[in-house]
Design a protein around this motif. Structure first.
Motif, PDB file in Angstrom:
ATOM      1  N   LYS A  88      42.398  50.069  38.639  1.00  0.00           N
ATOM      2  CA  LYS A  88      41.895  49.536  37.370  1.00  0.00           C
ATOM      3  C   LYS A  88      41.341  50.323  36.367  1.00  0.00           C
ATOM      4  O   LYS A  88      40.559  51.210  36.810  1.00  0.00           O
ATOM      5  N   PHE A 126      39.017  50.738  32.850  1.00  0.00           N
ATOM      6  CA  PHE A 126      38.433  49.896  31.527  1.00  0.00           C
ATOM      7  C   PHE A 126      38.376  50.987  30.409  1.00  0.00           C
ATOM      8  O   PHE A 126      37.677  52.115  30.290  1.00  0.00           O
ATOM      9  N   ARG A 182      34.461  42.350  42.624  1.00  0.00           N
ATOM     10  CA  ARG A 182      34.944  41.245  41.530  1.00  0.00           C
ATOM     11  C   ARG A 182      36.288  40.946  41.778  1.00  0.00           C
ATOM     12  O   ARG A 182      36.827  39.931  41.578  1.00  0.00           O
ATOM     13  N   LEU A 229      37.144  38.703  44.581  1.00  0.00           N
ATOM     14  CA  LEU A 229      36.848  37.197  44.150  1.00  0.00           C
ATOM     15  C   LEU A 229      37.595  36.968  43.006  1.00  0.00           C
ATOM     16  O   LEU A 229      37.278  35.694  42.687  1.00  0.00           O
ATOM     17  N   GLY A 230      38.765  37.640  42.704  1.00  0.00           N
ATOM     18  CA  GLY A 230      39.589  36.735  41.682  1.00  0.00           C
ATOM     19  C   GLY A 230      38.824  36.865  40.353  1.00  0.00           C
ATOM     20  O   GLY A 230      39.389  36.145  39.227  1.00  0.00           O
ATOM     21  N   LEU A 231      37.689  37.547  39.983  1.00  0.00           N
ATOM     22  CA  LEU A 231      36.828  37.466  38.703  1.00  0.00           C
ATOM     23  C   LEU A 231      37.561  38.615  37.757  1.00  0.00           C
ATOM     24  O   LEU A 231      37.810  38.133  36.719  1.00  0.00           O
ATOM     25  N   ASP A 232      38.001  39.473  38.345  1.00  0.00           N
ATOM     26  CA  ASP A 232      38.660  40.648  37.396  1.00  0.00           C
ATOM     27  C   ASP A 232      39.984  40.781  38.036  1.00  0.00           C
ATOM     28  O   ASP A 232      40.122  40.725  39.143  1.00  0.00           O
ATOM     29  N   ALA A 233      41.059  41.140  37.111  1.00  0.00           N
ATOM     30  CA  ALA A 233      42.245  41.291  37.509  1.00  0.00           C
ATOM     31  C   ALA A 233      42.679  42.706  37.683  1.00  0.00           C
ATOM     32  O   ALA A 233      42.130  43.610  36.869  1.00  0.00           O
ATOM     33  N   TYR A 260      42.510  35.330  46.700  1.00  0.00           N
ATOM     34  CA  TYR A 260      41.334  34.595  46.479  1.00  0.00           C
ATOM     35  C   TYR A 260      41.617  33.362  45.659  1.00  0.00           C
ATOM     36  O   TYR A 260      41.319  32.045  45.994  1.00  0.00           O
ATOM     37  N   ARG A 261      42.593  33.425  44.421  1.00  0.00           N
ATOM     38  CA  ARG A 261      42.581  32.345  43.644  1.00  0.00           C
ATOM     39  C   ARG A 261      43.559  31.102  44.089  1.00  0.00           C
ATOM     40  O   ARG A 261      43.669  30.183  43.710  1.00  0.00           O
ATOM     41  N   LEU A 312      43.010  30.022  47.219  1.00  0.00           N
ATOM     42  CA  LEU A 312      42.127  29.429  48.073  1.00  0.00           C
ATOM     43  C   LEU A 312      41.627  28.088  47.521  1.00  0.00           C
ATOM     44  O   LEU A 312      41.288  27.935  46.389  1.00  0.00           O
TER      45      LEU A 312
END
Lengths: 254, 305
Positions: free
Chosen positions: B12, B14, B48, B51-55, B68-69, B71
Motif C-alpha cells: 500500500k 499513501f 486497518r 479490519l477492512g478499514l483501509d484497502a 473481514y468484509r 464476516l
C-alpha cells in the motif's frame, strides 16, 4: 440491516445533544412562523399574502438546525475517530449510511410533524387577529394541507441532503458551511441578479426556492414549477448528495 | 472458524510514501504474537487493512480464511482495539458498548459482562469523555472482548497504562491466549512485550524483518557468547585471544567472549593460571535483540546518535 438500524438508533438515543437539537428545531420553527405571521396584516380590500408561506415561514429557520443535526450524525464520528469502530463493527458501508439515513429521517419527521402543525395553529390565531379572512386558513383545505405535509417532507429531505454532504466532506465545519451555502445562497443570488430569465433559472434549480414551492397556497400559476415538482428539485439535490457521499464512503479508506 | 490471521503480500502506498511493502505473516491461535517495529513501520496500517478499514493496493488479509468484509457480525470473529480515544465523549461507557452490542445482535447483558472483566463496572454510567487514558484503554479492551471473538487485534494496548494497569494487561493477554485465542499485540517498545509475547513478528519499512519465537530470537542474538568475570582482564584476554576467541571488554572486570564454548574458556584460563570468578552464557535482553534486528529499519533516527 436490522442490527445496523438498532445500533444507529442506540447511538442517537444515547447522545444528550440529540434531544436538545430536536427541541431547538421545533421551538425555532414555531417562533419564526409566529413572528412572520404577526408582521403581516390585511386591509379591508383583501390580502396579498400567502397564508401557507407565512404560517410555515419558520421552516426556513428550522432547516438550519435540521442540517446541523444531520451533519453531526456523521462528522461527530469522524471528528473523534469513532467512525473506524463503526465501520469495523458494520463493514457494509452502504448499510451504515442507509441506517443513519433511516434514523435521521424518522427523527426529522417527528420534529417536523410537531413543528409544522403547531406553527400553522399559532399562525392561524395570529392571522385571524390581524384581520385575515378565515377561509384560506382552514387547515383541512387542500392547498394548506399539502403545504403542511410538504413542509415536513422538505425538512426530511434537507436532513438527508446534509447527511450526504457530511459523508462526502467528513468535517463538521465544512459540511455545515456547504449545506447552509446550498440552502441560503440561491435565494440571496436571486435577489441580486436582475435578469428575469436568470432569476427563473436560479429559482428552478435552487433547493430552497423550488423546494419551498410546496408551501404555496395562492397564485400557483405564477410559480415557475408546480409545488410538488419544486419539492422534486430538492429531492434531486438530496439524491445526488447521498449518492456522492455513499460512493466516497465505499471507496475511501476510513 | 479457525482462529487465525493470515496476511499475505500486502502492499500500500499513501502518495509517495510506501506504507506496506509486501507484508506477510500468520497469527496462530493459543499464543500472544507481538507485532513490533519502529514508528512508521506499517503496524497500524496493516491492522486497518486486516479490519477492512483501509484497502490494500495488493495482497490480502484473511480472518479464519475469510476477508473481514465477508464476516457477518464481525466482532464475534475479531475483536480489535485500534485507538482508545476513538469514542464520542458524551456517551457513557455502558452506552458506548451498548450500540456496539446492538450492531452485532448481542444482548445488553453481554455489555455488563465485559465491563466487569475489564474492571470498569463502577464507572459504567459515567461519561467516557471524562475517562483517563488508562480507563479508555480498558473500555477499548471491553469493546474488543464484546463478541467473545477467537481472534484479537490490539494496537499498542499498554500505551498510557499505569504500572498496575500494565501488569493487569499482561495477565489478560496471557489468559486470552491460554483460552486458545489468536492474539496479535502491536508495540513500538520491545520491553513491553517481554514476558508477554510467545512469538514475534518484527517489521520495518512495511515488511517483515523477522517472524520468530521469542526464545529463538534471544538465542540467535546472543550468538553463543560467554561472559567472563575476572580481576586479571588483560591476562585473560591475551590467553583467550591465543586460543582463537574474539574478546570484548564490557566493564571494569567483565569480558564477552565469542568463538569458544564455556568449557573451552574455563580450560584455557585454567591452563594459563588466570584467576576468574564467573563464566556464564551471555544472554541479550529482548530489547537488545530487537535493536540488532531493526538497526537498519529505523526510519526516524535522532541526529545525536
Amino acid at each position: 440491516m436490522r442490527t445496523y438500524l438498532h445500533a444507529e438508533w442506540t447511538k442517537v438515543r444515547t447522545l444528550a445533544g440529540t434531544g436538545r437539537l430536536l427541541l431547538t428545531i421545533i421551538v425555532l420553527t414555531v417562533a419564526a412562523s409566529a413572528t412572520a405571521s404577526a408582521l403581516v396584516s390585511c386591509t379591508a380590500e383583501g390580502c396579498g399574502h400567502d397564508p401557507g408561506r407565512i404560517g410555515l415561514f419558520g421552516v426556513q429557520v428550522g432547516q438550519a438546525v435540521v442540517a446541523v443535526l444531520a451533519v453531526l450524525a456523521v462528522t461527530g464520528e469522524y471528528g473523534t475517530g469513532m467512525i473506524r469502530l463503526t465501520l469495523a463493527a458494520m463493514p457494509r458501508r452502504t448499510g451504515v449510511l442507509a441506517a443513519k439515513a433511516a434514523v435521521l429521517t424518522g427523527l426529522t419527521l417527528a420534529a417536523g410533524g410537531v413543528a409544522v402543525p403547531v406553527s400553522l395553529l399559532v399562525s392561524r390565531r395570529v392571522l385571524l387577529g390581524n384581520g385575515f379572512p378565515p377561509d384560506p386558513l382552514d387547515p383541512t383545505g387542500g392547498p394548506l394541507l399539502r403545504a403542511a405535509v410538504g413542509s415536513v417532507l422538505y425538512l426530511a429531505l434537507v436532513a438527508l441532503l446534509s447527511l450526504g454532504v457530511a459523508t462526502a466532506v467528513r468535517d463538521s465545519a465544512t459540511a455545515v458551511g456547504v449545506v447552509l451555502g446550498l440552502l441560503y445562497l440561491f435565494p440571496a443570488l436571486i435577489l441580486v441578479v436582475s435578469d428575469e430569465d436568470w432569476q427563473r433559472f436560479l429559482w428552478k434549480v435552487s433547493p430552497t426556492n423550488a423546494g419551498l414551492a410546496v408551501q404555496a397556497t395562492t397564485r400557483l400559476a405564477d410559480l415557475p414549477l408546480t409545488p410538488w415538482a419544486g419539492l422534486g428539485v430538492l429531492a434531486a439535490w438530496t439524491a445526488a448528495a447521498l449518492l456522492g457521499g455513499g460512493l466516497l464512503l465505499r471507496i475511501r479508506d476510513a | 472458524m479457525r482462529a487465525t490471521i493470515e496476511v499475505s503480500g500486502l502492499r500500500k502506498r499513501f502518495g509517495p510514501t510506501v506504507a506496506l511493502d509486501g507484508m506477510s505473516f500468520t497469527v496462530r491461535p493459543g499464543r500472544v504474537t507481538g507485532f513490533v517495529g519502529p514508528n512508521g513501520a506499517g503496524k497500524s496500517t496493516t491492522m486497518r487493512v486486516i479490519l477492512g478499514l483501509d484497502a490494500a493496493d495488493e495482497g490480502h488479509a484473511l480472518i479464519g480464511g475469510r476477508p473481514y468484509r465477508a464476516l457477518r457480525s464481525p466482532l464475534r470473529h475479531v475483536g480489535a482495539l485500534l485507538d482508545a480515544g476513538a469514542l464520542q465523549p458524551g456517551r457513557t461507557a455502558r452506552d458506548h458498548l451498548l450500540w456496539l452490542a446492538r450492531s452485532q445482535g448481542l444482548p445488553a447483558g453481554r455489555v455488563d459482562e465485559v465491563l466487569e472483566r475489564v474492571g470498569l463496572e463502577s464507572a459504567a454510567r459515567r461519561r467516557a469523555g471524562g475517562f483517563s487514558l488508562g480507563m479508555r484503554q480498558r473500555l477499548g479492551i471491553a469493546a474488543a472482548l464484546l463478541g467473545d471473538p477467537p481472534v484479537l487485534l490490539l494496537d499498542e494496548p499498554v500505551n498510557g497504562l499505569d504500572p498496575e494497569g500494565i501488569v493487569w494487561m499482561r495477565g489478560l493477554l496471557r489468559s486470552l491466549a491460554g483460552e486458545g485465542r489468536a492474539v496479535l499485540v502491536s508495540s513500538h517498545l520491545m520491553g513491553e512485550l517481554e514476558g508477554t509475547a510467545d512469538h514475534l513478528v518484527v517489521v520495518g519499512r512495511g515488511r517483515v524483518i523477522a517472524d520468530t519465537g521469542v526464545a529463538d530470537l534471544i538465542a540467535a542474538a546472543s550468538r553463543d557468547r560467554v561472559t567472563l568475570r575476572t580481576a586479571a582482564r588483560a591476562a585473560a584476554a591475551s590467553a583467550l585471544d591465543r586460543a582463537g576467541a574474539a574478546v570484548a571488554a564490557t566493564g571494569q572486570d567483565a569480558l564477552v567472549v565469542s568463538g569458544l564454548p564455556p568449557e573451552r574458556v574455563v580450560a584455557v584460563l585454567n591452563a594459563d593460571g588466570v584467576p576468574f570468578s564467573e563464566v556464564a552464557a551471555y544472554r541479550v535482553t529482548l530489547e537488545q535483540a530487537y535493536l540488532d534486528l531493526t538497526g537498519d529499519a529505523v526510519e526516524y533516527r535522532g541526529a545525536a546518535r
